[in-house]
Scaffold this active site. Structure first.
Site, PDB file in Angstrom:
ATOM      1  N   PHE A 176       0.851  -1.191   0.000  1.00  0.00           N
ATOM      2  CA  PHE A 176       0.000   0.000   0.000  1.00  0.00           C
ATOM      3  C   PHE A 176       0.882   1.234   0.000  1.00  0.00           C
ATOM      4  O   PHE A 176       1.729   1.403   0.877  1.00  0.00           O
ATOM      5  CB  PHE A 176      -0.922   0.028   1.222  1.00  0.00           C
ATOM      6  N   ASP A 208       9.117   2.691   1.911  1.00  0.00           N
ATOM      7  CA  ASP A 208       7.919   3.388   2.365  1.00  0.00           C
ATOM      8  C   ASP A 208       7.805   3.156   3.872  1.00  0.00           C
ATOM      9  O   ASP A 208       7.361   2.099   4.320  1.00  0.00           O
ATOM     10  CB  ASP A 208       6.696   2.843   1.622  1.00  0.00           C
ATOM     11  N   LYS A 266       2.152   9.941   8.268  1.00  0.00           N
ATOM     12  CA  LYS A 266       1.401   9.449   9.419  1.00  0.00           C
ATOM     13  C   LYS A 266       1.852  10.059  10.752  1.00  0.00           C
ATOM     14  O   LYS A 266       1.476  11.165  11.070  1.00  0.00           O
ATOM     15  CB  LYS A 266       1.425   7.918   9.440  1.00  0.00           C
TER      16      LYS A 266
HETATM   17  C1  LIG Z   1      -1.028   5.417   5.002  1.00  0.00           C
HETATM   18  C2  LIG Z   1       0.011   4.939   4.074  1.00  0.00           C
HETATM   19  C3  LIG Z   1       0.246   5.588   2.844  1.00  0.00           C
HETATM   20  C4  LIG Z   1      -0.615   6.725   2.352  1.00  0.00           C
HETATM   21  O1  LIG Z   1      -0.608   7.831   3.170  1.00  0.00           O
HETATM   22  P1  LIG Z   1      -1.745   8.950   2.980  1.00  0.00           P
HETATM   23  O2  LIG Z   1      -1.357  10.003   3.973  1.00  0.00           O
HETATM   24  O3  LIG Z   1      -3.047   8.293   3.294  1.00  0.00           O
HETATM   25  O4  LIG Z   1      -1.694   9.408   1.586  1.00  0.00           O
HETATM   26  C5  LIG Z   1       1.276   5.124   2.066  1.00  0.00           C
HETATM   27  N1  LIG Z   1       2.041   4.091   2.440  1.00  0.00           N
HETATM   28  C6  LIG Z   1       1.857   3.444   3.614  1.00  0.00           C
HETATM   29  C7  LIG Z   1       2.754   2.324   3.984  1.00  0.00           C
HETATM   30  C8  LIG Z   1       0.825   3.847   4.460  1.00  0.00           C
HETATM   31  O5  LIG Z   1       0.623   3.180   5.608  1.00  0.00           O
END
Ligand SMILES: *Cc1c(COP(=O)(O)O)cnc(C)c1O
Length: 405
Positions: free
Chosen positions: A140, A225, A254
């Site tokens: 994700f 990420d 986050k």
């Molecule tokens: C939450 C998340 C995203 C996306 O972040 P947003 O602030 O919702 O755009 C991308 N990568 C990971 C691993 C995430 O947990």
């Protein structure tokens, strides 16, 4: 009709229906606790999706934000912003391999910048054909078109095609598949140290080290990420520290702002330079309010919060593992304050509902996982309370129909 139900009815008339909200309107928070519109109290282990690292309304964050709000809100990146420079310095202090920071407003924007920078790096070096992104199935990375393409989850892509060209997918944890996918057209491999959204699946031992070695040999960048796993979530500043590898770029968001929207990428000196003058930007990114709040988050973590969270997380994990005796919890995945409870014979959404009734908010994922992202400030007493309530919810959940093979 309860107040929460009244809010739900109003929401259904005016909001796009893309979210599947839990049936609660939340109106107030303090530390690990939140209150709904009807006055009921909950321990919040959803944590704004792993955002509220210091819980709700932490006094140091309230102070930093309100002081900044009385001083300067926004000026744009047409000017130097002292709080932004200080935040870059603070983040780089905790990230010795990195030399450059770029700020934006969210996770997907951070990943978008990371992927764009990966292509730009190779284009600048005279290799525009090196534009392919290798990513993992069921990862994700956000909901912009580039990041939803990278995420490789059909359910999030459906109807939004055509997707961004030049992205290919491999199985997470599969070293041989990665080796085969990396070519002289690969710009970067993007990967989460722990699959978060998918239900907390840490990379298998040795996978990130192999990814580092393979990308280096292939001349591709390694992009981590760390949006969910960073900022102390797993017990270290960054989850990649556990694997003893360093990427070329990482993305953060986050928990970085403790609830104030902010995202960032950190890159090596060599790579970061290639986000050259005028090549990329954002209006709001790194504004004084966001950076002042994020600086306060970092100061709190440095001031003992991170260290203490490791102890409480260890005891939380141990107590959760003891719930396996009930037969419905089979495993506790993850590290630090990012845990996935693997369930058997009960439906995660039903367990989530019973947890809510018992006064604890959790994040059910699919049929068989409950994700917990408690604040790093969770106390030992709160951890014990959480385990009691989750234990009661697990015991009360009706047996689900056995899954088809
Ligand atoms: C939450 C998340 C995203 C996306 O972040 P947003 O602030 O919702 O755009 C991308 N990568 C990971 C691993 C995430 O947990």
């Amino acid at each position: 009709m309860s107040h929460s139900q009244a809010w739900a009815a109003r929401a259904q008339k005016v909001l796009t229906p893309n979210y599947r909200q839990q049936p609660l309107a939340l109106v107030r928070g303090q530390g690990a606790r939140v209150w709904d519109a009807d006055g009921k109290e909950y321990l919040d282990l959803l944590g704004g999706v792993a955002v509220n690292a210091l819980g709700h309304c932490h006094p140091a964050l309230v102070k930093a934000l309100t002081e900044q709000a009385g001083t300067l809100w926004h000026v744009s990146n047409h000017f130097f912003i002292p709080r932004q420079i200080e935040l870059a310095e603070a983040l780089l202090r905790h990230t010795p391999w990195a030399g450059r920071a770029f700020f934006c407003n969210s996770g997907c924007e951070a990943n978008e910048a990371m992927l764009k920078l990966s292509r730009k790096f190779h284009a600048d070096l005279g290799h525009p054909e090196r534009h392919e992104i290798v990513s993992c199935v069921d990862s994700f990375h956000g909901r912009t078109l580039f990041t939803v393409t990278a995420g490789g989850q059909e359910k999030y892509q459906h109807g939004f095609e055509p997707l961004v060209p030049g992205v290919r997918h491999v199985r997470f944890g599969d070293v041989e598949a990665l080796r085969a996918a990396l070519t002289d057209r690969t710009a970067a491999f993007i990967v989460e140290p722990t699959l978060g959204e998918a239900g907390v699946f840490p990379a298998p031992e040795g996978y990130l080290a192999a990814a580092r070695e393979l990308t280096r040999k292939a001349g591709a960048l390694l992009c981590l990420d760390e949006i969910q796993t960073g900022i102390g979530r797993t017990g270290r500043w960054w989850a990649h520290e556990w694997a003893g590898v360093t990427p070329d770029i990482l993305s953060s968001a986050k928990a970085l702002g403790g609830g104030f929207p902010i995202g960032a990428i950190l890159a090596t000196e060599e790579v970061g330079q290639h986000l050259g003058g005028g090549s990329h930007g954002t209006t709001f990114g790194g504004n004084p309010l966001a950076c002042a709040t994020a600086l306060a988050v970092l100061r709190e973590l440095e001031g003992g919060v991170l260290e203490r969270s490791v102890e409480v997380a260890a005891s939380l994990r141990e107590q959760l593992l003891a719930l396996r005796a009930g037969g419905r919890l089979v495993d506790v995945r993850g590290r630090g304050m990012l845990l996935g409870l693997a369930l058997r014979g009960v439906a995660a959404p039903e367990v989530g509902r019973l947890c809510r009734e018992a006064g604890v908010l959790v994040n059910p994922i699919g049929d068989d996982t409950i994700r917990l992202a408690p604040p790093l400030t969770l106390t030992a007493g709160e951890a014990a309370e959480v385990v009691l309530r989750i234990g009661a919810a697990l015991a009360a959940a009706p047996a689900s129909a056995p899954r088809k093979a």
